[in-house]
Design a protein around this motif. Structure first.
Motif, PDB file in Angstrom:
ATOM      1  N   ASN A   1      -7.012  -2.033 -13.334  1.00 25.69           N
ATOM      2  CA  ASN A   1      -8.275  -2.745 -13.130  1.00 25.69           C
ATOM      3  C   ASN A   1      -8.242  -3.560 -11.842  1.00 25.69           C
ATOM      4  N   ALA A   2      -7.091  -4.190 -11.575  1.00 23.10           N
ATOM      5  CA  ALA A   2      -6.962  -4.998 -10.366  1.00 23.10           C
ATOM      6  C   ALA A   2      -7.046  -4.130  -9.115  1.00 23.10           C
ATOM      7  N   VAL A   3      -6.462  -2.933  -9.175  1.00 23.01           N
ATOM      8  CA  VAL A   3      -6.539  -2.015  -8.032  1.00 23.01           C
ATOM      9  C   VAL A   3      -7.984  -1.610  -7.779  1.00 23.01           C
ATOM     10  N   MET A   4      -8.719  -1.310  -8.847  1.00 20.46           N
ATOM     11  CA  MET A   4     -10.126  -0.923  -8.670  1.00 20.46           C
ATOM     12  C   MET A   4     -10.944  -2.067  -8.080  1.00 20.46           C
ATOM     13  N   ALA A   5     -10.675  -3.288  -8.533  1.00 21.31           N
ATOM     14  CA  ALA A   5     -11.398  -4.442  -7.997  1.00 21.31           C
ATOM     15  C   ALA A   5     -11.052  -4.653  -6.526  1.00 21.31           C
ATOM     16  N   PHE A   6      -9.798  -4.483  -6.202  1.00 24.02           N
ATOM     17  CA  PHE A   6      -9.363  -4.625  -4.814  1.00 24.02           C
ATOM     18  C   PHE A   6     -10.017  -3.554  -3.936  1.00 24.02           C
ATOM     19  N   GLU A   7     -10.066  -2.318  -4.421  1.00 28.64           N
ATOM     20  CA  GLU A   7     -10.691  -1.244  -3.645  1.00 28.64           C
ATOM     21  C   GLU A   7     -12.175  -1.531  -3.407  1.00 28.64           C
TER      22      GLU A   7
ATOM     23  N   VAL B   1     -12.447  -4.134  -0.657  1.00 31.14           N
ATOM     24  CA  VAL B   1     -12.094  -3.622   0.666  1.00 31.14           C
ATOM     25  C   VAL B   1     -13.213  -2.743   1.215  1.00 31.14           C
ATOM     26  N   ARG B   2     -13.732  -1.864   0.363  1.00 31.12           N
ATOM     27  CA  ARG B   2     -14.772  -0.941   0.830  1.00 31.12           C
ATOM     28  C   ARG B   2     -16.090  -1.667   1.112  1.00 31.12           C
ATOM     29  N   ALA B   3     -16.286  -2.800   0.470  1.00 35.97           N
ATOM     30  CA  ALA B   3     -17.489  -3.595   0.726  1.00 35.97           C
ATOM     31  C   ALA B   3     -17.327  -4.494   1.958  1.00 35.97           C
ATOM     32  N   VAL B   4     -16.123  -4.502   2.529  1.00 34.18           N
ATOM     33  CA  VAL B   4     -15.806  -5.352   3.693  1.00 34.18           C
ATOM     34  C   VAL B   4     -16.181  -6.810   3.399  1.00 34.18           C
ATOM     35  N   ASP B   5     -15.805  -7.223   2.203  1.00 39.85           N
ATOM     36  CA  ASP B   5     -16.069  -8.591   1.754  1.00 39.85           C
ATOM     37  C   ASP B   5     -14.732  -9.326   1.753  1.00 39.85           C
ATOM     38  N   GLU B   6     -14.457 -10.070   2.827  1.00 37.73           N
ATOM     39  CA  GLU B   6     -13.126 -10.641   2.987  1.00 37.73           C
ATOM     40  C   GLU B   6     -12.796 -11.655   1.900  1.00 37.73           C
ATOM     41  N   ASP B   7     -13.752 -12.471   1.506  1.00 39.66           N
ATOM     42  CA  ASP B   7     -13.483 -13.432   0.436  1.00 39.66           C
ATOM     43  C   ASP B   7     -13.128 -12.713  -0.857  1.00 39.66           C
ATOM     44  N   ALA B   8     -13.871 -11.648  -1.160  1.00 35.25           N
ATOM     45  CA  ALA B   8     -13.584 -10.881  -2.375  1.00 35.25           C
ATOM     46  C   ALA B   8     -12.237 -10.177  -2.275  1.00 35.25           C
ATOM     47  N   VAL B   9     -11.904  -9.701  -1.081  1.00 33.81           N
ATOM     48  CA  VAL B   9     -10.607  -9.044  -0.882  1.00 33.81           C
ATOM     49  C   VAL B   9      -9.471 -10.015  -1.172  1.00 33.81           C
TER      50      VAL B   9
ATOM     51  N   GLU C   1      -5.257 -11.394  -7.596  1.00 34.38           N
ATOM     52  CA  GLU C   1      -5.220 -10.782  -8.925  1.00 34.38           C
ATOM     53  C   GLU C   1      -4.290  -9.572  -8.940  1.00 34.38           C
ATOM     54  N   LEU C   2      -4.261  -8.854  -7.844  1.00 36.28           N
ATOM     55  CA  LEU C   2      -3.398  -7.678  -7.733  1.00 36.28           C
ATOM     56  C   LEU C   2      -1.930  -8.084  -7.819  1.00 36.28           C
ATOM     57  N   LEU C   3      -1.559  -9.125  -7.089  1.00 35.35           N
ATOM     58  CA  LEU C   3      -0.180  -9.603  -7.126  1.00 35.35           C
ATOM     59  C   LEU C   3       0.200 -10.064  -8.526  1.00 35.35           C
ATOM     60  N   ASP C   4      -0.709 -10.739  -9.176  1.00 38.02           N
ATOM     61  CA  ASP C   4      -0.435 -11.246 -10.521  1.00 38.02           C
ATOM     62  C   ASP C   4      -0.277 -10.086 -11.505  1.00 38.02           C
ATOM     63  N   ALA C   5      -1.151  -9.085 -11.400  1.00 38.97           N
ATOM     64  CA  ALA C   5      -1.114  -7.962 -12.336  1.00 38.97           C
ATOM     65  C   ALA C   5       0.104  -7.075 -12.116  1.00 38.97           C
ATOM     66  N   PHE C   6       0.643  -7.048 -10.892  1.00 43.29           N
ATOM     67  CA  PHE C   6       1.782  -6.172 -10.605  1.00 43.29           C
ATOM     68  C   PHE C   6       3.034  -6.580 -11.378  1.00 43.29           C
ATOM     69  N   ARG C   7       3.070  -7.799 -11.828  1.00 40.25           N
ATOM     70  CA  ARG C   7       4.246  -8.258 -12.581  1.00 40.25           C
ATOM     71  C   ARG C   7       4.457  -7.448 -13.844  1.00 40.25           C
TER      72      ARG C   7
ATOM     73  N   VAL D   1      -7.721  -3.273   5.030  1.00 41.75           N
ATOM     74  CA  VAL D   1      -7.243  -4.547   4.499  1.00 41.75           C
ATOM     75  C   VAL D   1      -7.094  -5.547   5.650  1.00 41.75           C
ATOM     76  N   PRO D   2      -7.471  -6.811   5.463  1.00 51.43           N
ATOM     77  CA  PRO D   2      -7.272  -7.808   6.520  1.00 51.43           C
ATOM     78  C   PRO D   2      -5.829  -7.816   7.012  1.00 51.43           C
ATOM     79  N   HIS D   3      -5.672  -8.075   8.297  1.00 51.05           N
ATOM     80  CA  HIS D   3      -4.382  -7.899   8.951  1.00 51.05           C
ATOM     81  C   HIS D   3      -3.282  -8.718   8.291  1.00 51.05           C
ATOM     82  N   ASP D   4      -3.571  -9.929   7.848  1.00 49.22           N
ATOM     83  CA  ASP D   4      -2.514 -10.778   7.294  1.00 49.22           C
ATOM     84  C   ASP D   4      -2.095 -10.351   5.895  1.00 49.22           C
ATOM     85  N   LEU D   5      -2.896  -9.506   5.230  1.00 49.11           N
ATOM     86  CA  LEU D   5      -2.550  -9.022   3.886  1.00 49.11           C
ATOM     87  C   LEU D   5      -2.013  -7.594   3.897  1.00 49.11           C
TER      88      LEU D   5
END
Length: 345
Positions: free
Chosen positions: A10-16, A19-27, A33-39, A60-64
């Motif tokens: 679910n976190a991967v889908m939200a992240f995708e 990213v595809r919406a080019v919404d940096e705040d949402a990214v 959430e992705l980092l948290d779910a990967f645990r 993905v933004p350059h710093d991420l």
């Protein structure tokens, strides 16, 4: 937010979506959430997510971005398809090396001295002078190398690398290292690994010759051990063979086992090939790599194993060369040259 079962998918889908919406705040929110779910990621989720995340890297933004590349590598370690994941990660590595060189050039001109420790500073300190892309590429370069090494330890990925890609990565790594002294032996050695490579091996004392084939051997310590296992352990040459355990850790078994050298690796022109080097050091003669084996000049022990722990290594004997064929190869061989005497000459 606890996403529960299937949380990583679910976190991967939200992240995708972000990213595809080019919404940096949402990214950025989805990235947390992705980092948290990967645990608690499952193997099945990781297999599916690796190619999906790799395909998003350029947006993905350059710093991420480098952190997502490391996550892609972690997914590959859990079974994701490395061949699909590799191209965007390695393309970004090439870009990061070039931009990190630009940062090193800026630093040399503006500050001088050694580059700072990336862990000790914030990259925003250098945005104005070096530029965002150059600063962030230098700051995250270790992540890009780490992710790329995970992928390049898979034989299928290495076989898919074109010569031009290897040369590009090698040139950019060397240009960066030359400027700032930050030479990454692990990356350099990974780009030199040979697969399905035939080698003519000549044993000077007996005048015998062998055709072997090697794959996934990271350094000459590993090569030395496997040559001794196959040729001495196989009863073809005199000497003390390494233990079965030492040979096994040079192939696929985890760990390290102390072994003792039984050979000296020598180029056809008589120069020694050091254990600290790689099989790519073996010269090509008449289209085939050619190696001469001499007795060990002194006792030397080392921890046998694989330079790249996740890279399976193999060396097999294809055939014993007939005497006439071995003699033709021996025509290219010069006496062994003592490295100390050669250096003093």
């Amino acid at each position: 937010m606890n996403l529960g079962n299937g949380g990583f998918a679910n976190a991967v889908m939200a992240f995708e979506r972000a990213v595809r919406a080019v919404d940096e705040d949402a990214v950025r929110s989805a990235h947390r959430e992705l980092l948290d779910a990967f645990r608690t990621v499952s193997q099945a989720e990781a297999r599916a997510a690796g190619p999906q995340l790799a395909g998003l890297l350029d947006g993905v933004p350059h710093d991420l971005r480098a952190h997502i590349a490391v996550m892609v590598g972690a997914c590959v370690e859990r079974g994701a398809d490395a061949v699909t994941c590799a191209p965007p990660v390695l393309a970004n590595l090439a870009e990061a090396l070039d931009e990190a060189r630009e940062f090193a050039e800026y630093w040399a001109a503006a500050e001088g001295g050694e580059l700072p420790d990336p862990a000790s500073i914030e990259p925003t300190d250098f945005y104005d002078g070096a530029g965002v892309a150059a600063t962030l590429s230098w700051w995250t370069l270790d992540h890009w190398i780490r992710a790329s090494l995970t992928l390049m330890q898979r034989e299928a990925v290495r076989r898919g690398l074109t010569r031009s890609t290897r040369e590009l990565l090698t040139r950019r790594h060397e240009a960066y290292a030359k400027l700032c002294g930050d030479w990454r032996k692990d990356l350099a050695y990974a780009l030199l690994v040979l697969d399905d490579e035939p080698v003519v091996v000549l044993h000077r004392e007996t005048g015998s010759g062998y055709l072997v084939r090697m794959t996934g051997i990271g350094d000459n310590f590993q090569l030395h051990t496997l040559l001794a296992d196959v040729l001495i352990g196989g009863g073809y040459l005199p000497g003390d063979a390494p233990s079965a355990a030492a040979a096994a850790v040079c192939r696929t078994v985890e760990g390290r086992v102390i072994t003792r050298g039984s050979l000296n690796l020598v180029a056809p022109d008589g120069t020694w090939l050091w254990n600290e080097g790689t099989p790519s050091d073996i010269p090509v003669v008449e289209g085939t790599r050619m190696l001469v084996l001499d007795p060990p000049p002194y006792l030397r022990d080392w921890q046998a194993g694989r330079y790249f722990p996740a890279m399976a290594g193999e060396l097999v004997l294809e055939r014993v060369l007939p005497k006439a064929e071995a003699a033709r190869w021996f025509a290219h061989v010069e006496p062994s040259k003592d490295p100390i005497e050669t250096a003093d000459a």
